[in-house]
Design an enzyme around this catalytic site. Structure first.
Site, PDB file in Angstrom:
ATOM      1  N   ASN A  78      -6.415  43.293  -1.113  1.00  0.00           N
ATOM      2  CA  ASN A  78      -5.694  43.780  -0.179  1.00  0.00           C
ATOM      3  C   ASN A  78      -4.359  44.294  -0.692  1.00  0.00           C
ATOM      4  OD1 ASN A  78      -5.002  44.603   2.553  1.00  0.00           O
ATOM      5  ND2 ASN A  78      -6.616  43.195   3.364  1.00  0.00           N
ATOM      6  N   ARG A  79      -3.326  44.199   0.303  1.00  0.00           N
ATOM      7  CA  ARG A  79      -2.114  44.821   0.106  1.00  0.00           C
ATOM      8  C   ARG A  79      -0.996  43.853  -0.276  1.00  0.00           C
ATOM      9  NH1 ARG A  79      -5.000  48.102   3.237  1.00  0.00           N
ATOM     10  NH2 ARG A  79      -5.220  50.081   2.576  1.00  0.00           N
ATOM     11  N   HIS A 104      -5.205  45.798  -3.957  1.00  0.00           N
ATOM     12  CA  HIS A 104      -6.648  45.450  -4.955  1.00  0.00           C
ATOM     13  C   HIS A 104      -6.498  45.254  -6.396  1.00  0.00           C
ATOM     14  CE1 HIS A 104      -8.613  45.516  -1.122  1.00  0.00           C
ATOM     15  NE2 HIS A 104      -9.267  46.917  -1.215  1.00  0.00           N
ATOM     16  N   HIS A 174     -16.127  43.766  -2.636  1.00  0.00           N
ATOM     17  CA  HIS A 174     -15.839  45.193  -1.945  1.00  0.00           C
ATOM     18  C   HIS A 174     -17.048  45.943  -1.827  1.00  0.00           C
ATOM     19  CE1 HIS A 174     -13.622  48.474  -0.430  1.00  0.00           C
ATOM     20  NE2 HIS A 174     -12.581  47.868  -0.682  1.00  0.00           N
ATOM     21  N   TYR A 176     -19.839  48.040   0.059  1.00  0.00           N
ATOM     22  CA  TYR A 176     -19.865  48.889   1.257  1.00  0.00           C
ATOM     23  C   TYR A 176     -21.482  48.723   1.947  1.00  0.00           C
ATOM     24  CZ  TYR A 176     -15.548  51.452   0.406  1.00  0.00           C
ATOM     25  OH  TYR A 176     -14.270  51.736   0.019  1.00  0.00           O
ATOM     26  N   ASP A 246      -9.107  49.201   9.380  1.00  0.00           N
ATOM     27  CA  ASP A 246      -8.898  48.522   7.903  1.00  0.00           C
ATOM     28  C   ASP A 246      -7.768  47.439   8.385  1.00  0.00           C
ATOM     29  OD1 ASP A 246      -8.359  48.290   5.445  1.00  0.00           O
ATOM     30  OD2 ASP A 246      -7.542  50.313   5.101  1.00  0.00           O
ATOM     31  N   GLN A 280     -11.617  41.045   5.789  1.00  0.00           N
ATOM     32  CA  GLN A 280     -11.118  42.261   6.062  1.00  0.00           C
ATOM     33  C   GLN A 280     -12.215  43.255   6.444  1.00  0.00           C
ATOM     34  OE1 GLN A 280      -7.992  43.340   5.803  1.00  0.00           O
ATOM     35  NE2 GLN A 280      -7.717  45.574   5.615  1.00  0.00           N
ATOM     36  N   GLU A 301     -14.763  41.963   3.705  1.00  0.00           N
ATOM     37  CA  GLU A 301     -14.347  41.246   2.646  1.00  0.00           C
ATOM     38  C   GLU A 301     -13.684  39.821   2.787  1.00  0.00           C
ATOM     39  OE1 GLU A 301     -11.569  44.222   0.801  1.00  0.00           O
ATOM     40  OE2 GLU A 301     -12.578  45.546   2.205  1.00  0.00           O
TER      41      GLU A 301
END
Length: 352
Positions: A78-79, A104, A174, A176, A246, A280, A301
């Site tokens: 994440n950020r 990430h 991560h 999908y 998100d 997440q 996540e």
């Protein structure tokens, strides 16, 4: 059956290998030594062998991938706001790879680096990576292992790490997921249930504002299963900021799983268990321009809180010498059948 196959080369000539777990029935996986990427995951459902995650064709496509498909994320998932944080009185600047922010793990992170394969058996792949001090700006030499284990309808991922100096550490995974196995079926048609009473609102750069908001009555309340399409509210200011989902959902302390997902199109369901405090939720809305034609998948996540090194009120994300970090992400699958009720889905997953 071939257990290892070449998966192309990177531009510098580095060869990448794909490692198969499982057999031709039930659950099977293929994992790359590049980034520990889960490139394939298949399960037997009503339509036969069904692909469950989105993937790309070769190693270089993954290296160029801006969407982080299938990677092991680190050092920090994440950020981190402003690509900077203060630790024990010292300011650290790390790589900025999303505008002025860090996402990430930075420019290469863990997902674009080659991991060492320590063991490969029919149902196990053990990977190791040494992240040296200063990599992406992070302090401390970090030794991290990631072990995939496949048994029956279960895929388990275990992280373990140590460091010789304090450093932020928040790994995650991560993939999908589109359990329909068909790129023409929208990811939003999947049913989702998450035991999370709160979520983290974000600013325009998707950095948490710092508070935990009540999910009740909002598009972020998935305590009762529903499709993302039904939950989505295009007028909600938080969803406008991300162009969709998100956001970090804060998992309830009293829970027995982290998430459940079900495709009524394939009849396949997924349950995720993890000891991480948050999840997440990303709807894959950027994939339409990043990888036209592969469809959309949903990212779920398990992780710590984003921007935690800059937020004293968030759970601690600092790994210190003398401490062993451990985190488990456990995926289990079942095939209750198409168009089932949610009670049937949950019961099938409990039996899996």
């Amino acid at each position: 059956m071939t257990r290892t196959r070449p998966f192309g080369r990177l531009e510098d000539g580095t060869a990448v290998q794909a490692f198969r777990l499982g057999g031709g029935h039930g659950l099977s996986a293929e994992i790359l030594d590049l980034g520990g990427i889960l490139g394939r995951l298949e399960f037997s459902g009503a339509q036969g062998r069904t692909p469950l995650v989105l993937g790309l064709a070769d190693a270089q496509a993954y290296f160029r991938d801006p969407a982080y498909l299938g990677i092991l994320v680190g050092r920090f998932g994440n950020r981190i706001a402003g690509a900077t944080f203060e630790l024990d009185g010292r300011q650290h600047r790390i790589s900025a790879n999303e505008g002025r922010h860090h996402l990430h793990g930075g420019m290469l992170g863990f997902g674009r680096r080659l991991w060492t394969v320590e063991a490969h058996e029919q149902d196990l792949l053990a990977l190791r990576y040494r992240s040296p001090a200063g990599e992406e700006g992070y302090p401390g030499n970090l030794e991290v292992s990631a072990t995939y284990r496949l048994h029956g309808a279960h895929l388990q991922l275990d992280f373990e790490a140590t460091t010789d100096a304090p450093t932020p550490f928040n790994p995650t995974h991560h993939p999908y997921f589109n359990l329909a196995g068909d790129p023409a079926v929208a990811e939003s048609a999947q049913w989702l249930q998450v035991p999370a009473s709160g979520y983290l609102p974000v600013d325009e750069a998707l950095i948490p504002l710092g508070d935990v908001a009540d999910a009740g009555g909002s598009p972020f309340d998935f305590r009762v299963a529903r499709t993302l399409e039904a939950a989505f509210d295009g007028d909600h200011p938080q969803l406008r900021r991300g162009g969709g989902y998100d956001h970090c959902l804060v998992l309830d302390a009293a829970r027995d799983h982290a998430a459940m997902l079900y495709s009524p199109h394939s009849g396949i369901a997924l349950r995720i268990d993890s000891d991480a405090p948050a999840l997440q939720l990303y709807g894959g809305q950027a994939l339409d321009r990043q990888h036209p034609g592969i469809g959309r998948g949903l990212c779920l996540e398990p992780q710590g809180f984003p921007d935690a090194p800059n937020r004293s009120g968030f759970p601690d994300s600092i790994l210190r010498p003398g401490t062993v970090f451990r985190r488990r992400i456990h995926y289990r699958f079942a095939a209750p059948g198409r168009a089932c009720g949610w009670d049937e889905v949950a019961a099938a997953l409990a039996r899996a």
